[in-house]
Design an enzyme around this catalytic site. Sequence first.
Site: not given
Lengths: 645, 645
Positions: A248, A252, A285, A302, A326, A331, A353, A359, A476, A506
Amino acid sequence: MDLHDTCWIKKYKEADIDAFYLKKGGVIAETLSDEVKLLLKARPAAAKDAKLVFKLSATAAKEAFTITHKNGIIRVTSGDEAGLLYGFYELLRRLHDKCDLNTRQAPANAIRMLDHWDNLDGTIERGYAGPSIFFEDGAFKTANDRVYDYARLLASVGINAVAINNVNVRRKEARLITRPLLDGVKEVAETFGRFGIKLFISINFASPIILGGLTTADPRSKAVIKWWKDTANDIFNEIPGFGGFVIKADSEGEPGPFAYGRDHADGANCIAGALLPHNALLIWRCFVYNCNQDWRDRKTDRARAAYDTFAPLDGKFLDNVALQVKNGPVDFQVREPASQLFGAIPNTNVILEFQVTQEYTGQQQHICYLAPMWKEILDFNTYSPSGKTKAAPILEIIGAKERNGVTGVSNIGSDYNWTGHKLAQANLYAFGRLCWAPNLTSEEILSQWIRQTFSLDVADEEILFNIMINSREVYEKYTAPLGVGWMVKPGHHYGPDVDGYEYDHWGTYHFADRNGIGVDRTGKTGTGFAITYFEPNASMYDNIGTCPDNLLLFFHHVPYAHILKSGKTVIQHIYDTHFEGYEDVLKMVSEWKKLAGKINDREYLNVLSRLEEQENCAKQWRDQINTYFYRKSGIPDENGRMIYP
Amino acid sequence: MDLHDTCWIKKYKEADIDAFYLKKGGVIAETLSDEVKLLLKARPAAAKDAKLVFKLSATAAKEAFTITHKNGIIRVTSGDEAGLLYGFYELLRRLHDKCDLNTRQAPANAIRMLDHWDNLDGTIERGYAGPSIFFEDGAFKTANDRVYDYARLLASVGINAVAINNVNVRRKEARLITRPLLDGVKEVAETFGRFGIKLFISINFASPIILGGLTTADPRSKAVIKWWKDTANDIFNEIPGFGGFVIKADSEGEPGPFAYGRDHADGANCIAGALLPHNALLIWRCFVYNCNQDWRDRKTDRARAAYDTFAPLDGKFLDNVALQVKNGPVDFQVREPASQLFGAIPNTNVILEFQVTQEYTGQQQHICYLAPMWKEILDFNTYSPSGKTKAAPILEIIGAKERNGVTGVSNIGSDYNWTGHKLAQANLYAFGRLCWAPNLTSEEILSQWIRQTFSLDVADEEILFNIMINSREVYEKYTAPLGVGWMVKPGHHYGPDVDGYEYDHWGTYHFADRNGIGVDRTGKTGTGFAITYFEPNASMYDNIGTCPDNLLLFFHHVPYAHILKSGKTVIQHIYDTHFEGYEDVLKMVSEWKKLAGKINDREYLNVLSRLEEQENCAKQWRDQINTYFYRKSGIPDENGRMIYP
């Protein structure tokens, strides 16, 4: 008694496998790994009506297998031992399911991997199932039977690669690729190797500085290039079957090539070059974005970042680099479109990914069976002109090459049942099964898992199936609506906080005001993200009339009174889904209670206690979301239900 | 070179003190503590025109002192050594300020205390100035000259009590009242004792269980009562001058008497009874509220909690119990009304608790001179019928008894300059001075501190004075408006997050919707908090027409278009103050830069770097608050300034 749950594997050992035996002195006896022999040894004298023959075939493909059942002989054939092993586990599944044994299978994806975000101190980033099975107190755990059992578990669903440490590689973890920690890596690699699983280590881009004492990690520096070569040689001297590195970079806070004015192809090729002579892989990544964004800036997006960074580099990577993308452009939210990078880098190896650890999907406190979400991504038609078919679904793209595949962020830890929430085991199982055979349905996989994990009668199996099969949809419903995402508490990401990330750095906003909500990602008035897809996807998302309801707020900013395709207004949809979602959870709880006494107490109570938390949390979600939008919009619920003022 | 800053004390040693000398063989030589002797020893031979005589007088009051300057003799007289010490420091101040030396002073408050929230591991809860000066790694620090210097610092402003550990007492810290940790307590107590400062320890209500191995901490249990007695006896055997205990019970998870169906008088009296024979004090915090409140419940009001719990218990506490009441009814916000408990428990000892550490007031990154806020509280007229005067200001109430007083949560740590931000030293200084002489003005105290801390010419002193004197008002402008409070990031409490606590369980809400904002605490339609004050305060707060603007949203829920007494609407006030507050900070920065070269670089840069952070943070506050309320209200700024949509 076992010290930990052996999951679905337990059933194999206890039940049908005992009806068969390994033909002694057959081909298999010489070539099968010790592990397979061990598993087959416990055969009964009782059922001698069938012989089991394992056979390596020079003409057969590696990892693929054929099972034939003819004249009392069950024959498993493969081009390599791993294939025999997969055939063996498939055979067990079929025996257990009492279905036709004849099958011919090859994995849909060459790389079928799990990424662990485990730290040397034993903590796991985004881990919800206890501490690491690999590490504690800055070192590898000793006397550790979990790794062996875990490797068997993974092999049983066809996983062939594992990265054991966090992609956020701190100084201590950077040392995993050098002695003395490398000795521990070797030991774990050997355990995984017995099950056909390659071991990967996540590395720090600045390793030449941290470990090598160099003053730079510039990928064009000769000293840096030499350092990576020497380091790789050392590793492969020690661990010949080592899989490679995961990295990575520039993400971040992690170091990367940008610091040296280099692009990510420069960065990747420098390290990949060192792995190339060993036929090993560098997994790079694509989770690269500006994590210090200004919420006031509504043009930077983003969701565009990975695409904007990597699409222009297509074809510039060495053959042994794979870009890890991803599933969605942001994310791991419960609802995102598929990443537009799939299909956009046809001349580059790609690994998809997924996040198996929950999470943003309930942290193994909430039931959230993720296979339906993964299926949506795998089945997504990119319409990439480079595809074999006109539609070019993602599963075709990632299945196309020897160094393509799928990885998942692991959901396991040292908890008795591996996953904290017993039912979260189904996600690990489903993940492996989908890597192997993405055409399996979510329903088929869930049914398999339930049958192999519990001993329920058909009616009770159906109760459990119904609790789980739509659980992602339920989750959801009561969380962030219509694809907008991110309404979680900052940091730990559990529980509702509508504005939690709204004014943060972010890049994750919903822009709700008194008139409406959503992110304008259209080409004309928004960030242009929508039109980075291939047509017809670009137009579909860009056009408010064709954008699917469940992603509307991901692509468009709309008034609360906007009418969805469902015929409801956005605000009424928000209210309805939040009331419904909570009701659905109440139903889950009452249904689960019907299984009392049918499932052993430990597992029954494990799930029940988490269902109680899910119920409380879903209520919080319902009320906070409804109140937030009622306070903002001033529009009452059509059905007059209780929305706190 | 000193390893740390000796603050304003440094000036005393360097300058005017050297112009005088201690008369050898005088009364003082026998009776003054070693410390005083040490401080006076460094006298020069140069100026022999004045003699300095310290004299204990059997007829004079303790702690009070008289300074006379007559016929070349300066005479300090007091009823005890502590009084001589205070007189000595007052003399230094007067010498330094070149003003008339003749004065007669007695402290306005009997108890003048600082509470440290230090943990044994060296961390400090809400500490912004480095680790603890007392503890590290689970034990007392060794070879620790900071405690000595700190004690001197405190004595110089008249502090006579200190609690050294966090009121949140974990299992480890609970052991401070038993050996071996008690040995460390003893040593620190002796150091403080040399400066007339009594040492207190924060205790855990469940100590009889944690330390005593009992099965209960029920305050009516004979075994529990005996355990506290025995424990107190042990402590006083070891440390005869020990001050007593501080306790936070039934508060934010700390254990307390409620668990045993007892009230707080039962709880306090059980422990206080053990201290009574030793003439020691039990300080019992009134910060008791439901920290698991439901945001959906608009009737429960945290602001009522301390009053509702403790007012009915007035008169039921032993003589050596003092109730510690926070300045406001909630928790140290930049603007709160005074707690309604002041004046409401006339038959109980009361200690007023301020927060010197800048938890909610900029965390020693922002300049926020707190004396003006403290003055407002001290001067607040409770109109308690029990008061000596009709107005019964808080300073009269807390100054009325031997076991009343003021405490402050300390803002110091191991940082070079004690307080992280150099200018935050002024808060420590001001706190001590106000405890002693609450009639001093904020301006007088700030001028003193500036003169004693820096060596600036008058014009530059004025620059610094102007930066600091209104800094609390500036901080208030750019943060939460009109007394509503709490718009901070949860947990660490730094930086803006308007909804950060809005749906949380802490009882701290603003109830902003598209129409208006504020908490209805009126008698008729609200929580009734307003009318728990004595008249005429109750009516003043309860009536929207008389409620002061700066507390409007604390007491009333109003539309954004509500007209303030200032003539502005609420929404325009929000915009205006946030634009102004940021401009004020810009001015602070440019004014501070004028002091470059006038203040030593270390201190100049210390403040400058924090001012840069303050500037960034104030901008975030401005924009997030403005955007939040623009998005909610839809009302544009009258002056058309930039509010991000």
